[in-house]
Design a protein around this motif. Structure first.
Motif, mmCIF file in Angstrom:
data_model
loop_
_atom_site.group_PDB
_atom_site.id
_atom_site.type_symbol
_atom_site.label_atom_id
_atom_site.label_comp_id
_atom_site.label_asym_id
_atom_site.label_seq_id
_atom_site.Cartn_x
_atom_site.Cartn_y
_atom_site.Cartn_z
ATOM 1 N N PRO A 183 11.499 11.960 2.361
ATOM 2 C CA PRO A 183 10.462 12.946 2.261
ATOM 3 C C PRO A 183 10.084 13.947 3.446
ATOM 4 C CG PRO A 183 9.174 11.013 2.664
ATOM 5 C CD PRO A 183 10.797 10.594 2.605
ATOM 6 N N ASN A 184 10.681 13.707 4.567
ATOM 7 C CA ASN A 184 10.349 14.184 5.900
ATOM 8 C C ASN A 184 11.591 14.996 6.556
ATOM 9 O OD1 ASN A 184 8.762 11.211 6.199
ATOM 10 N ND2 ASN A 184 7.509 13.068 5.964
ATOM 11 N N ASP A 185 11.385 15.799 7.278
ATOM 12 C CA ASP A 185 12.425 16.457 7.967
ATOM 13 C C ASP A 185 13.071 16.036 9.250
ATOM 14 O OD1 ASP A 185 10.487 16.972 9.647
ATOM 15 O OD2 ASP A 185 10.429 19.089 9.537
ATOM 16 N N HIS A 186 12.676 14.992 9.780
ATOM 17 C CA HIS A 186 13.011 13.926 10.870
ATOM 18 C C HIS A 186 13.128 12.479 10.338
ATOM 19 C CE1 HIS A 186 12.775 17.743 12.972
ATOM 20 N NE2 HIS A 186 13.349 16.919 13.937
ATOM 21 N N ILE A 187 14.158 11.775 10.935
ATOM 22 C CA ILE A 187 14.092 10.331 10.660
ATOM 23 C C ILE A 187 12.976 9.724 11.746
ATOM 24 C CG2 ILE A 187 15.166 8.010 11.098
ATOM 25 C CD1 ILE A 187 17.752 9.475 9.486
ATOM 26 N N ILE A 188 13.324 10.325 13.103
ATOM 27 C CA ILE A 188 12.315 10.000 14.058
ATOM 28 C C ILE A 188 11.912 11.182 14.780
ATOM 29 C CG2 ILE A 188 12.204 8.652 16.404
ATOM 30 C CD1 ILE A 188 14.608 6.751 15.551
ATOM 31 N N TYR A 189 10.252 10.928 15.080
ATOM 32 C CA TYR A 189 9.850 12.129 16.043
ATOM 33 C C TYR A 189 9.719 11.506 17.343
ATOM 34 C CZ TYR A 189 8.618 14.357 11.290
ATOM 35 O OH TYR A 189 8.503 15.126 10.259
ATOM 36 N N GLY A 190 10.480 11.835 18.374
ATOM 37 C CA GLY A 190 10.465 11.159 19.466
ATOM 38 C C GLY A 190 9.371 11.767 20.234
ATOM 39 N N LYS A 191 8.873 13.096 20.101
ATOM 40 C CA LYS A 191 7.637 13.819 20.991
ATOM 41 C C LYS A 191 6.477 12.837 20.617
ATOM 42 C CE LYS A 191 5.645 18.129 21.746
ATOM 43 N NZ LYS A 191 4.072 17.758 21.232
ATOM 44 N N ASP A 192 5.483 12.736 21.391
ATOM 45 C CA ASP A 192 4.095 12.258 21.212
ATOM 46 C C ASP A 192 3.527 13.506 20.699
ATOM 47 O OD1 ASP A 192 1.438 11.440 21.296
ATOM 48 O OD2 ASP A 192 1.885 10.312 23.093
ATOM 49 N N PRO A 193 2.862 13.488 19.693
ATOM 50 C CA PRO A 193 2.294 14.688 19.360
ATOM 51 C C PRO A 193 0.837 15.043 19.842
ATOM 52 C CG PRO A 193 1.978 12.898 17.624
ATOM 53 C CD PRO A 193 2.847 12.639 18.453
ATOM 54 N N HIS A 194 0.418 14.009 20.649
ATOM 55 C CA HIS A 194 -0.894 14.176 21.414
ATOM 56 C C HIS A 194 -0.479 14.879 22.825
ATOM 57 C CE1 HIS A 194 -1.702 10.801 18.930
ATOM 58 N NE2 HIS A 194 -2.587 11.637 18.386
ATOM 59 N N GLN A 195 0.778 15.144 23.169
ATOM 60 C CA GLN A 195 1.058 15.748 24.414
ATOM 61 C C GLN A 195 2.169 16.823 24.441
ATOM 62 O OE1 GLN A 195 -0.531 14.600 27.130
ATOM 63 N NE2 GLN A 195 -1.322 12.988 26.083
ATOM 64 N N PRO A 196 2.002 17.746 25.222
ATOM 65 C CA PRO A 196 3.039 18.821 25.099
ATOM 66 C C PRO A 196 4.574 18.118 25.429
ATOM 67 C CG PRO A 196 1.578 19.108 27.140
ATOM 68 C CD PRO A 196 0.869 17.943 26.188
ATOM 69 N N GLY A 197 5.455 18.801 25.358
ATOM 70 C CA GLY A 197 6.618 18.277 25.609
ATOM 71 C C GLY A 197 7.068 17.966 26.998
ATOM 72 N N THR A 198 6.519 18.846 27.838
ATOM 73 C CA THR A 198 6.417 18.330 29.295
ATOM 74 C C THR A 198 6.009 17.329 29.868
ATOM 75 O OG1 THR A 198 5.345 20.174 29.844
ATOM 76 C CG2 THR A 198 7.492 20.735 30.061
ATOM 77 N N ASN A 199 5.014 16.715 29.154
ATOM 78 C CA ASN A 199 3.962 15.582 29.367
ATOM 79 C C ASN A 199 4.666 14.321 28.817
ATOM 80 O OD1 ASN A 199 2.622 17.319 31.110
ATOM 81 N ND2 ASN A 199 0.572 17.027 30.091
ATOM 82 N N ASN A 200 5.710 14.451 27.928
ATOM 83 C CA ASN A 200 6.335 13.261 27.379
ATOM 84 C C ASN A 200 7.222 12.393 27.922
ATOM 85 O OD1 ASN A 200 6.134 12.885 23.663
ATOM 86 N ND2 ASN A 200 4.961 14.782 25.031
ATOM 87 N N PHE A 201 6.650 11.329 28.779
ATOM 88 C CA PHE A 201 7.286 10.606 29.770
ATOM 89 C C PHE A 201 7.260 9.029 29.219
ATOM 90 C CE2 PHE A 201 4.831 13.353 32.996
ATOM 91 C CZ PHE A 201 5.785 14.347 32.954
ATOM 92 N N MET A 202 8.079 8.111 29.853
ATOM 93 C CA MET A 202 8.314 6.872 29.374
ATOM 94 C C MET A 202 8.469 6.611 27.928
ATOM 95 S SD MET A 202 7.855 5.856 32.549
ATOM 96 C CE MET A 202 7.776 4.182 32.329
ATOM 97 N N ILE A 203 9.399 7.362 27.500
ATOM 98 C CA ILE A 203 9.775 7.059 25.776
ATOM 99 C C ILE A 203 11.568 6.635 26.021
ATOM 100 C CG2 ILE A 203 10.081 8.032 23.735
ATOM 101 C CD1 ILE A 203 7.633 9.801 24.525
ATOM 102 N N ALA A 204 11.760 5.702 25.235
ATOM 103 C CA ALA A 204 13.176 5.290 25.200
ATOM 104 C C ALA A 204 13.589 4.869 23.930
ATOM 105 C CB ALA A 204 13.447 4.147 26.384
ATOM 106 N N ILE A 205 14.876 5.251 23.694
ATOM 107 C CA ILE A 205 15.653 4.818 22.609
ATOM 108 C C ILE A 205 16.974 4.341 23.106
ATOM 109 C CG2 ILE A 205 16.395 5.088 20.177
ATOM 110 C CD1 ILE A 205 14.454 7.455 19.969
ATOM 111 N N LYS A 206 17.334 3.136 22.571
ATOM 112 C CA LYS A 206 18.659 2.423 23.329
ATOM 113 C C LYS A 206 19.075 1.410 22.157
ATOM 114 C CE LYS A 206 20.572 0.323 27.469
ATOM 115 N NZ LYS A 206 20.293 -0.191 28.839
ATOM 116 N N ASN A 207 20.372 1.609 21.743
ATOM 117 C CA ASN A 207 21.199 0.621 21.193
ATOM 118 C C ASN A 207 20.862 0.792 19.555
ATOM 119 O OD1 ASN A 207 22.348 -0.069 23.618
ATOM 120 N ND2 ASN A 207 20.870 -1.715 23.719
ATOM 121 N N ILE A 208 20.815 1.660 18.773
ATOM 122 C CA ILE A 208 20.459 1.564 17.710
ATOM 123 C C ILE A 208 21.598 2.698 16.990
ATOM 124 C CG2 ILE A 208 18.132 1.214 18.002
ATOM 125 C CD1 ILE A 208 17.483 4.115 17.068
ATOM 126 N N VAL A 209 21.628 2.615 15.556
ATOM 127 C CA VAL A 209 22.195 3.601 14.715
ATOM 128 C C VAL A 209 21.096 4.313 13.853
ATOM 129 C CG1 VAL A 209 23.911 3.930 12.979
ATOM 130 C CG2 VAL A 209 24.223 2.242 14.618
#
Length: 249
Positions: free
Chosen positions: A30-56
């Motif tokens: 139903p949505n336009d993205h599978i994962i939203y990586g950006k924290d919606p509570h912060q602007p993009g330039t304040n989005n630190f300490m987020i990681a995605i590794k070893n997935i499909v």
């Protein structure tokens, strides 16, 4: 997956490197993205300490014409995106693997590096819009366009492969320079498409690039075909610097 996954600052999504787990969108996602990586509570330039590794991430069950993106990665420094496979229907008209600056003009982002990523299929593998970028070890396969640069002051692509795509890298929107190093293009209509230099940039530098088709196409004109074994540069010449060099001999 029946709905999107939202990440927040401090989130680490880590899979088993020996057997990558798959996050697969259902056919009626139903949505336009599978994962939203950006924290919606912060602007993009304040989005630190987020990681995605070893997935499909997999969108093959979704209609190839549907508008869906596998990952919104509108983040900044101290983030990691490594060893992720983006699986989409081959040459689909609606699927994108990764985008930045999702949805809001003020989202902003300041990534530094993405590495060891694979994009299979899709209309666009990666659509980037931001500041400085270093892409290393990226593989694009059977995408209509491997990478689209919406904006980028300094974009470096290193040790990457682009195979069976119409366009490898679309740099017509780049606002600065694109440097392609130690990379290979195979069975493409064009490895790099761009426009002529202007005051905002559009500089292109190639070094040690393998290509079995059109290598550089600017404004629909083919400038380079085949391999570039040494260094090739397209850009503006600073006249006063030339005069200085001539005066110095």
């Amino acid at each position: 997956m029946a709905k999107s996954l939202q990440l927040y600052r401090g989130t680490v999504l880590l899979g088993d490197a020996t057997q990558l787990p798959t996050l697969k969108a259902v056919a009626d996602f139903p949505n336009d993205h599978i994962i939203y990586g950006k924290d919606p509570h912060q602007p993009g330039t304040n989005n630190f300490m987020i990681a995605i590794k070893n997935i499909v991430l997999d969108s093959n069950s979704v209609d190839p014409a549907s508008q869906i993106t596998l990952l919104d990665w509108t983040v900044s420094q101290a983030t990691q995106l490594t060893n992720v496979i983006f699986d989409m229907p081959n040459f689909s008209t609606g699927h994108k693997g990764l985008t930045t600056q999702y949805n809001t003009p003020e989202a902003g982002n300041s990534n530094i590096i993405m590495n060891d990523l694979t994009f299979n299929g899709g209309a666009i593998g990666m659509e980037v819009n931001g500041q400085q970028w270093l892409f290393k070890g990226i593989s694009f396969n059977r995408c209509t366009t491997g990478m689209t640069i919406i904006s980028g002051f300094n974009v470096v692509v290193s040790a990457s492969t682009l195979t069976d795509c119409f366009t490898g890298i679309d740099a017509t929107g780049a606002s600065g320079s694109l440097t392609l190093l130690d990379s290979n293009g195979h069975n493409l209509d064009a490895l790099v498409r761009s426009s002529n230099s202007h005051p905002a940039g559009h500089f292109i530098i190639l070094e040690n690039v393998k290509s079995d088709s059109k290598t550089i196409v600017l404004n629909n004109n083919v400038l380079v075909t085949g391999d570039v074994s040494d260094t090739w540069v397209h850009g503006d010449v600073v006249s006063w610097l030339l005069q200085l060099c001539e005066a110095c001999g």
